[in-house]
Design a protein around this motif. Structure first.
Motif, PDB file in Angstrom:
ATOM      1  N   ALA A   1       8.957  -8.714  21.438  1.00 39.81           N
ATOM      2  CA  ALA A   1      10.253  -8.035  21.374  1.00 39.81           C
ATOM      3  C   ALA A   1      11.357  -8.952  20.868  1.00 39.81           C
ATOM      4  CB  ALA A   1      10.608  -7.477  22.754  1.00 39.81           C
ATOM      5  N   HIS A   2      11.315 -10.228  21.240  1.00 42.28           N
ATOM      6  CA  HIS A   2      12.394 -11.138  20.835  1.00 42.28           C
ATOM      7  C   HIS A   2      12.392 -11.414  19.332  1.00 42.28           C
ATOM      8  CE1 HIS A   2       9.011 -13.988  21.355  1.00 42.28           C
ATOM      9  NE2 HIS A   2       9.605 -14.659  20.381  1.00 42.28           N
ATOM     10  N   ALA A   3      11.256 -11.116  18.663  1.00 47.25           N
ATOM     11  CA  ALA A   3      11.155 -11.404  17.229  1.00 47.25           C
ATOM     12  C   ALA A   3      11.321 -10.165  16.355  1.00 47.25           C
ATOM     13  CB  ALA A   3       9.816 -12.072  16.931  1.00 47.25           C
ATOM     14  N   ALA A   4      11.554  -9.012  16.992  1.00 43.66           N
ATOM     15  CA  ALA A   4      11.551  -7.755  16.247  1.00 43.66           C
ATOM     16  C   ALA A   4      12.578  -7.711  15.128  1.00 43.66           C
ATOM     17  CB  ALA A   4      11.783  -6.581  17.201  1.00 43.66           C
ATOM     18  N   TRP A   5      13.751  -8.285  15.353  1.00 43.92           N
ATOM     19  CA  TRP A   5      14.826  -8.150  14.372  1.00 43.92           C
ATOM     20  C   TRP A   5      15.027  -9.405  13.530  1.00 43.92           C
ATOM     21  CZ3 TRP A   5      15.223  -3.350  13.927  1.00 43.92           C
ATOM     22  CH2 TRP A   5      15.090  -2.522  15.039  1.00 43.92           C
ATOM     23  N   THR A   6      14.084 -10.329  13.633  1.00 44.03           N
ATOM     24  CA  THR A   6      14.129 -11.491  12.752  1.00 44.03           C
ATOM     25  C   THR A   6      13.708 -11.070  11.348  1.00 44.03           C
ATOM     26  OG1 THR A   6      11.840 -12.102  13.190  1.00 44.03           O
ATOM     27  CG2 THR A   6      13.536 -13.017  14.674  1.00 44.03           C
ATOM     28  N   PRO A   7      14.077 -11.827  10.328  1.00 40.82           N
ATOM     29  CA  PRO A   7      13.633 -11.463   8.973  1.00 40.82           C
ATOM     30  C   PRO A   7      12.123 -11.267   8.838  1.00 40.82           C
ATOM     31  CG  PRO A   7      15.384 -13.080   8.842  1.00 40.82           C
ATOM     32  CD  PRO A   7      15.040 -12.948  10.306  1.00 40.82           C
ATOM     33  N   PRO A   8      11.271 -12.158   9.408  1.00 40.11           N
ATOM     34  CA  PRO A   8       9.828 -11.897   9.302  1.00 40.11           C
ATOM     35  C   PRO A   8       9.407 -10.600   9.986  1.00 40.11           C
ATOM     36  CG  PRO A   8      10.224 -14.181   9.906  1.00 40.11           C
ATOM     37  CD  PRO A   8      11.542 -13.473  10.027  1.00 40.11           C
ATOM     38  N   GLY A   9      10.015 -10.305  11.128  1.00 47.11           N
ATOM     39  CA  GLY A   9       9.689  -9.072  11.832  1.00 47.11           C
ATOM     40  C   GLY A   9      10.069  -7.840  11.031  1.00 47.11           C
ATOM     41  N   ARG A  10      11.235  -7.870  10.412  1.00 43.20           N
ATOM     42  CA  ARG A  10      11.669  -6.737   9.592  1.00 43.20           C
ATOM     43  C   ARG A  10      10.805  -6.598   8.337  1.00 43.20           C
ATOM     44  NH1 ARG A  10      16.901  -8.758  10.753  1.00 43.20           N
ATOM     45  NH2 ARG A  10      17.130  -9.451   8.588  1.00 43.20           N
ATOM     46  N   ARG A  11      10.420  -7.729   7.755  1.00 40.59           N
ATOM     47  CA  ARG A  11       9.556  -7.676   6.566  1.00 40.59           C
ATOM     48  C   ARG A  11       8.222  -7.033   6.895  1.00 40.59           C
ATOM     49  NH1 ARG A  11      11.933 -12.646   5.067  1.00 40.59           N
ATOM     50  NH2 ARG A  11      10.335 -13.827   6.188  1.00 40.59           N
ATOM     51  N   PHE A  12       7.654  -7.424   8.043  1.00 39.49           N
ATOM     52  CA  PHE A  12       6.366  -6.857   8.425  1.00 39.49           C
ATOM     53  C   PHE A  12       6.470  -5.352   8.634  1.00 39.49           C
ATOM     54  CE2 PHE A  12       3.316  -5.597  11.741  1.00 39.49           C
ATOM     55  CZ  PHE A  12       2.155  -5.785  11.017  1.00 39.49           C
ATOM     56  N   ALA A  13       7.518  -4.889   9.323  1.00 44.42           N
ATOM     57  CA  ALA A  13       7.706  -3.448   9.527  1.00 44.42           C
ATOM     58  C   ALA A  13       7.829  -2.732   8.187  1.00 44.42           C
ATOM     59  CB  ALA A  13       8.944  -3.196  10.390  1.00 44.42           C
ATOM     60  N   GLY A  14       8.519  -3.345   7.240  1.00 40.88           N
ATOM     61  CA  GLY A  14       8.643  -2.760   5.910  1.00 40.88           C
ATOM     62  C   GLY A  14       7.320  -2.698   5.177  1.00 40.88           C
ATOM     63  N   GLU A  15       6.504  -3.725   5.356  1.00 38.38           N
ATOM     64  CA  GLU A  15       5.192  -3.728   4.697  1.00 38.38           C
ATOM     65  C   GLU A  15       4.281  -2.647   5.259  1.00 38.38           C
ATOM     66  OE1 GLU A  15       5.365  -8.491   3.632  1.00 38.38           O
ATOM     67  OE2 GLU A  15       4.174  -7.798   5.350  1.00 38.38           O
ATOM     68  N   LEU A  16       4.412  -2.350   6.548  1.00 34.82           N
ATOM     69  CA  LEU A  16       3.650  -1.234   7.110  1.00 34.82           C
ATOM     70  C   LEU A  16       4.082   0.088   6.468  1.00 34.82           C
ATOM     71  CD1 LEU A  16       3.427  -1.982  10.953  1.00 34.82           C
ATOM     72  CD2 LEU A  16       1.645  -2.234   9.205  1.00 34.82           C
ATOM     73  N   LYS A  17       5.396   0.281   6.311  1.00 33.10           N
ATOM     74  CA  LYS A  17       5.893   1.524   5.711  1.00 33.10           C
ATOM     75  C   LYS A  17       5.471   1.658   4.261  1.00 33.10           C
ATOM     76  CE  LYS A  17       9.777   2.104   8.849  1.00 33.10           C
ATOM     77  NZ  LYS A  17      11.241   2.130   9.030  1.00 33.10           N
ATOM     78  N   GLU A  18       5.302   0.537   3.564  1.00 32.95           N
ATOM     79  CA  GLU A  18       4.819   0.581   2.186  1.00 32.95           C
ATOM     80  C   GLU A  18       3.384   1.084   2.103  1.00 32.95           C
ATOM     81  OE1 GLU A  18       5.004  -3.345   0.628  1.00 32.95           O
ATOM     82  OE2 GLU A  18       7.198  -3.443   0.630  1.00 32.95           O
ATOM     83  N   ARG A  19       2.605   0.851   3.149  1.00 34.36           N
ATOM     84  CA  ARG A  19       1.170   1.095   3.086  1.00 34.36           C
ATOM     85  C   ARG A  19       0.685   2.306   3.873  1.00 34.36           C
ATOM     86  NH1 ARG A  19       2.318  -4.034   2.391  1.00 34.36           N
ATOM     87  NH2 ARG A  19       1.044  -5.296   0.985  1.00 34.36           N
ATOM     88  N   PHE A  20       1.545   2.862   4.736  1.00 30.45           N
ATOM     89  CA  PHE A  20       1.118   3.981   5.571  1.00 30.45           C
ATOM     90  C   PHE A  20       2.104   5.133   5.477  1.00 30.45           C
ATOM     91  CE2 PHE A  20      -1.027   0.367   7.450  1.00 30.45           C
ATOM     92  CZ  PHE A  20      -2.279   0.877   7.753  1.00 30.45           C
ATOM     93  N   GLY A  21       1.567   6.356   5.547  1.00 33.62           N
ATOM     94  CA  GLY A  21       2.414   7.534   5.492  1.00 33.62           C
ATOM     95  C   GLY A  21       3.173   7.785   6.779  1.00 33.62           C
ATOM     96  N   VAL A  22       2.622   7.339   7.899  1.00 31.24           N
ATOM     97  CA  VAL A  22       3.255   7.554   9.205  1.00 31.24           C
ATOM     98  C   VAL A  22       3.253   6.236   9.976  1.00 31.24           C
ATOM     99  CG1 VAL A  22       3.178   8.829  11.376  1.00 31.24           C
ATOM    100  CG2 VAL A  22       2.426   9.942   9.250  1.00 31.24           C
ATOM    101  N   THR A  23       4.428   5.799  10.420  1.00 30.71           N
ATOM    102  CA  THR A  23       4.526   4.586  11.241  1.00 30.71           C
ATOM    103  C   THR A  23       5.431   4.848  12.438  1.00 30.71           C
ATOM    104  OG1 THR A  23       6.417   3.723   9.991  1.00 30.71           O
ATOM    105  CG2 THR A  23       4.219   3.040   9.250  1.00 30.71           C
TER     106      THR A  23
END
Length: 197
Positions: free
Chosen positions: A144-166
């Motif tokens: 949870a403490h890393a969720a809003w760090t740049p790496p955390g946001r990048r990873f969430a974005g990469e999931l959205k690039e690859r999946f229709g539902v997240t």
């Protein structure tokens, strides 16, 4: 076997300093269809907390493939699950597509995504979407403490690039550190094909 011990011995091969809690294991395996799964892949099983949660949920005859890069942890898991339908592979998650028969019903990951080099992270995520069935599910967690760090946001974005539902779960406070679960379904290439029909 202690995750902390392995972290101190091999910090580049071990992404956590404490084993995940049973509460996080339940959150990781809830609602992803394990009760009907035929093949489940686990990336980075560590000491087997998620492996055990998966094993309790899958039906008889289901196959679990656990891919672990740390040799000591892989050996420990292979001994623990000898004679059971858990195939422990000492290898890298980047080899996923060559290690399992497709399609896979679910991929459960304990990998430390935010500390990986970007090319490695993207290669593994691409392999996950390649092996998943059109109705397959991918689940992983983030602290949870890393969720809003740049790496955390990048990873969430990469999931959205690859999946229709997240989506994400509520924070699991009964974990050290507190964490939440990412869930993703409908691998994007398959999602795009379905929309085009």
């Amino acid at each position: 076997m202690s995750i902390l011990t392995e972290f101190l011995r091999h910090p580049l091969l071990t992404g956590a300093v404490a084993a995940s809690s049973p509460a996080l294991a339940r959150a990781m395996t809830d609602g992803i269809g394990l009760e009907q799964a035929r093949t489940v892949v686990e990336l980075g099983p560590g000491t087997g907390v998620f492996t055990e949660a998966i094993r309790r949920r899958v039906p008889p005859g289901a196959r679990i493939v656990a891919i672990e890069i740390n040799g000591h942890l892989a050996e420990h898991l292979a001994h623990r699950y000898r004679g059971e339908p858990v195939d422990v592979v000492h290898g890298s998650a980047t080899q996923l597509a060559s290690l399992v028969d497709q399609p896979v019903d679910a991929v459960v990951s304990g990998l430390p995504w935010t500390v990986m080099a970007e090319p490695v992270r993207r290669r593994i995520l691409d392999a996950v979407t390649a092996v998943l069935a059109p109705t397959g599910a991918f689940t992983t967690f983030a602290y949870a403490h890393a969720a809003w760090t740049p790496p955390g946001r990048r990873f969430a974005g990469e999931l959205k690039e690859r999946f229709g539902v997240t989506g994400t779960s509520r924070v699991v406070w009964r974990n050290l550190p507190p964490a939440f679960v990412h869930r993703a379904t409908v691998p994007k290439a398959k999602f795009d094909r379905a929309v085009a029909r």
